[in-house]
Design an enzyme around this catalytic site. Structure first.
Site, mmCIF file in Angstrom:
data_model
loop_
_atom_site.group_PDB
_atom_site.id
_atom_site.type_symbol
_atom_site.label_atom_id
_atom_site.label_comp_id
_atom_site.label_asym_id
_atom_site.label_seq_id
_atom_site.Cartn_x
_atom_site.Cartn_y
_atom_site.Cartn_z
ATOM 1 N N LYS A 1 16.605 21.874 8.092
ATOM 2 C CA LYS A 1 17.735 21.614 7.202
ATOM 3 C C LYS A 1 18.757 22.767 7.275
ATOM 4 C CE LYS A 1 17.953 21.964 2.661
ATOM 5 N NZ LYS A 1 17.636 21.830 1.247
ATOM 6 N N ASP B 1 18.925 16.753 3.029
ATOM 7 C CA ASP B 1 18.589 17.345 1.735
ATOM 8 C C ASP B 1 18.097 16.226 0.806
ATOM 9 O OD1 ASP B 1 20.806 15.945 0.885
ATOM 10 O OD2 ASP B 1 21.665 17.603 -0.253
#
Ligand code: SF4
Length: 223
Positions: A130, A148
């Site tokens: 991420k 996310d």
């Protein structure tokens, strides 16, 4: 996401491009909320943003980036001092450790520069897919999708995936959408997740893609 299985759609390219088109229109001025001037600053901000709001991170980095300008600066202070400087972002003990280890590796392996490729970014301590995607996409313009909590939730609600696994979600979104849209797609989904498709209380009646969404629920009324 078990309850969504029954809603899952077969997503075709016309369907996904219509969703993208409408989100693009809805969020025309989209850009990352974290404030940064260099890839290194974005890397530090992204590490600090775990379990913390972007607004809080921006508040902390406003002074942090004046004190710490390059990787070496983070290694000149004690853990305690750095923890104190980032305290209000939460999980400061782990974050300080990650930042220090990350800076050490930047100096030792990458000549003090943030590497401009995804795999090298992922090799940095404290940097997962991420964080690497955020930095690759927003600092270097490398096509990447940062999964996310919003991207995860909306991808399932919209029927793109039926999974909680961030890697599977990323892989599926990359199959559905062209690479030139990956960076902005993440921003659109995050914005839509914050503004309309809010966790546990989505405003379906205000949603621009309501007629395209398999999870549309008219019971979620406008307040
Ligand atoms: S219709 Fe409802 S569930 Fe679907 S994306 Fe919009 S707000 Fe979310």
């Amino acid at each position: 996401m078990r309850s969504l299985k029954k809603h899952k759609l077969k997503v075709d390219s016309q369907h996904s491009s219509e969703i993208l088109k409408r989100l693009k229109k809805e969020y025309p001025l989209i850009k990352i909320a974290l404030e940064f001037e260099t890839p290194f600053q974005l890397l530090i901000s992204t590490i600090l943003s775990a379990q913390c709001t972007d607004a809080r991170v921006n508040l902390v980095t406003k002074t942090l980036f004046k004190k710490y300008r390059k990787p070496e600066d983070y290694l000149l202070v004690s853990n305690e001092e750095l923890e104190k400087d980032i305290f209000s972002t939460g999980f400061y003990h782990q974050k300080a450790k990650s930042i220090k280890n990350c800076c050490k590796m930047l100096i030792e392996i990458f000549d003090g520069e943030v590497p401009a490729d995804f795999e090298s970014l992922c090799s940095l301590p404290g940097v997962g897919r991420k964080t690497a995607s955020v930095v690759a996409g927003n600092a270097f313009g490398i096509p990447a999708i940062a999964v996310d909590t919003h991207v995860k939730r909306l991808s399932n609600l919209m029927g793109f995936v039926d999974s909680d696994n961030p890697e599977k979600i990323e892989e599926r979104l990359k199959e559905i959408f062209p690479s030139r849209e990956w960076i902005s797609l993440g921003h659109y989904l995050m914005s839509h997740g914050r503004k309309i498709c809010i966790a546990r209380r989505p405003k379906c009646c205000e949603c621009v893609i309501g007629d395209l969404c398999p999870s549309y629920n008219p019971g979620h009324k406008k307040k």
